[in-house]
Every structure is written in C-alpha cells, then in structure tokens.
Design an enzyme around this catalytic site. Sequence first.
Site, PDB file in Angstrom:
ATOM      1  N   LEU A  33     -15.618  22.739  18.078  1.00 30.75           N
ATOM      2  CA  LEU A  33     -14.350  22.037  18.236  1.00 30.75           C
ATOM      3  C   LEU A  33     -13.945  21.304  16.955  1.00 30.75           C
ATOM      4  CD1 LEU A  33     -14.832  20.554  21.825  1.00 30.75           C
ATOM      5  CD2 LEU A  33     -13.898  22.776  21.154  1.00 30.75           C
ATOM      6  N   HIS A  37      -8.397  21.483  18.355  1.00 31.36           N
ATOM      7  CA  HIS A  37      -8.778  21.349  19.761  1.00 31.36           C
ATOM      8  C   HIS A  37      -8.500  19.935  20.270  1.00 31.36           C
ATOM      9  CE1 HIS A  37     -11.580  24.690  18.425  1.00 31.36           C
ATOM     10  NE2 HIS A  37     -10.898  25.252  19.411  1.00 31.36           N
ATOM     11  N   GLY A 147      -3.301  26.860  22.125  1.00 33.45           N
ATOM     12  CA  GLY A 147      -2.723  26.621  20.816  1.00 33.45           C
ATOM     13  C   GLY A 147      -1.851  27.770  20.359  1.00 33.45           C
ATOM     14  N   GLN A 153      -2.573  36.125  21.403  1.00 33.31           N
ATOM     15  CA  GLN A 153      -3.387  35.775  22.560  1.00 33.31           C
ATOM     16  C   GLN A 153      -2.575  34.984  23.566  1.00 33.31           C
ATOM     17  OE1 GLN A 153      -7.719  34.550  22.362  1.00 33.31           O
ATOM     18  NE2 GLN A 153      -6.784  32.546  22.587  1.00 33.31           N
TER      19      GLN A 153
END
Length: 280
Positions: A33, A37, A147, A153
């Site tokens: 992370l 994040h 994100g 994605q």
Amino acid sequence: MQKIEKIDAMREAAGALRQSGKRLAFVPTLGALHAGHVSLIRLARTKADAVAVSAFVNPLQFGPSEDFVRYPRTPAADAALCGQENVDLLFTPTAEEMFPRGFSTTLVEDAVSRSLCGVSRPTMFRGVLTCWLKLFNIVRPDVVVMGERDAQQLAVVRKVAADLLLPLEIVTGPTVRDADGLALSARNNYLTPNQREEALAVYSALRKAKEMVESGVRSPDRLVAEVTHLISAKRRLRMIYIAVVDRNTMEPLREVVPGHCLLAISFWVDEIRLTDNMPL
C-alpha cells in the site's frame, strides 16, 4: 481494526457490520500500500460508515513470465497503514484460501477487456475479475472504491457490474502522483534512479497531449504521434501501446471528445512494465 485471513471469518465480520446498519465500503488491493491507496481509503470513508480493505497478491492475474514472485509484499506496513487510517476490516487471505485445490471457475468479460492490456496480457482481466467477484461475494460491500490509474480495469469492472447486476456502487478516485509526476504504483519500487528519470518522460508527454487538446487539437493520430516522438527520445523506454480511447468502452476513437476519452499508455522501462493515462 480486525485483520482477517480466513474467508468464513471475513464473511462473518462484514456481515456483522451490515447487520448493525452500517454502510460498507470496500477497497480491493494487491497490497504494498502507498499514498494512492490511502487516498482511496479516505474516499471510501466519506462514502460509508465502515471500510474494508483487501491486500492480496492475486496469482490468477499474473502471466507465466510475469512478476508474481517478485511483486512487492509488505504485510506489516500494510497493516500499520490501515490501522492509521481507521480501516475496520483488513482481509489478507492466502492464495490457498482464495483458490483451493480443484478451483476451476473463471469470469470473462469479452468486449471492454479485449484491447490494450487485454492484447499484451491476455489472462490478466480474467484473473482480476475472478478474484474480485469472489471478494465481492465474501465482503458484500455497498460501495467499491477503485483508482483511475488502472483505467481499463475500472472500465471492465464497471461493465461486469452492469451486466451481472451486482448490487454495489462503484466510486473512483483520481490518479495520485509523486511530486515529480510519476503515477504511484507498487512496481515503481523496481525502478533505479536512472530508470525513474526516464519514466518521467511519459507524464511529460501525457501533459503535452492534454495541452494540445485544450488548444483545439481533435486528431488522435496527432496526439499519438507527438507522445510517441517525445517518449522515443528515451533509450530505456519501449512502447507497448498508446491510444486515444473512449473511457467506458476502451474502443479507439477517430476524434477526441473532451471529457469522454483518455489517452492510455503502457510501456517498458527496461524490463519493468508500467501503465498510465491522461483524461482528455
């Protein structure tokens, strides 16, 4: 914060939060992370009463010659960061827990995932979707926070959620960059100072493309040519793809439509693969 490794325990803990009337947000990650994040966790906190995070290096999304073994793993630091950010549940299953012997089911999206990374990494989205759908079924979140750096994605997951009527809301956070402009990624840890310096040319080229659009350029070919020219001056960088695409379908566009498209790029810095994008 509860740190949980077993599926049944995670189901029970998430279920208890829901049963208590709390709205639950979920941030799925590969671990390692970083500040990107953190921004998603903080965004999740504004959208729900409780926040769950997963930190799991998903073997299904790595190809046979990719960096699954090498991928950064920082479990102690991840737990400390989540504790500092007041995460309620941190889920850290093993691969054997998620995909036990005999596991043979996969989820495939066959439109949005076909281009860009889907060409050069043909098994990646199948692996991501299979893992994430299982995570969604375990956690059953009201909100999933993702994100925008991983633009394709995000688009693929949105399409699957719509097609399969998944009972969740998808919220996105903007790409977070270091002070020098490099988009935050766990794989940045692989870069030497010289490699990092050359990789910065990509962000400079993306900003140039954005400026061209703001000045009235609407030709994707002109944008791609300019970005390619700027990046090709760096000897360590090799392009995998660069395209102006619709941000929802990932289909290439013949004309830039400001606010509805992005310039997506994937590239090698020597042997290190990175991706980035710029909304146009």
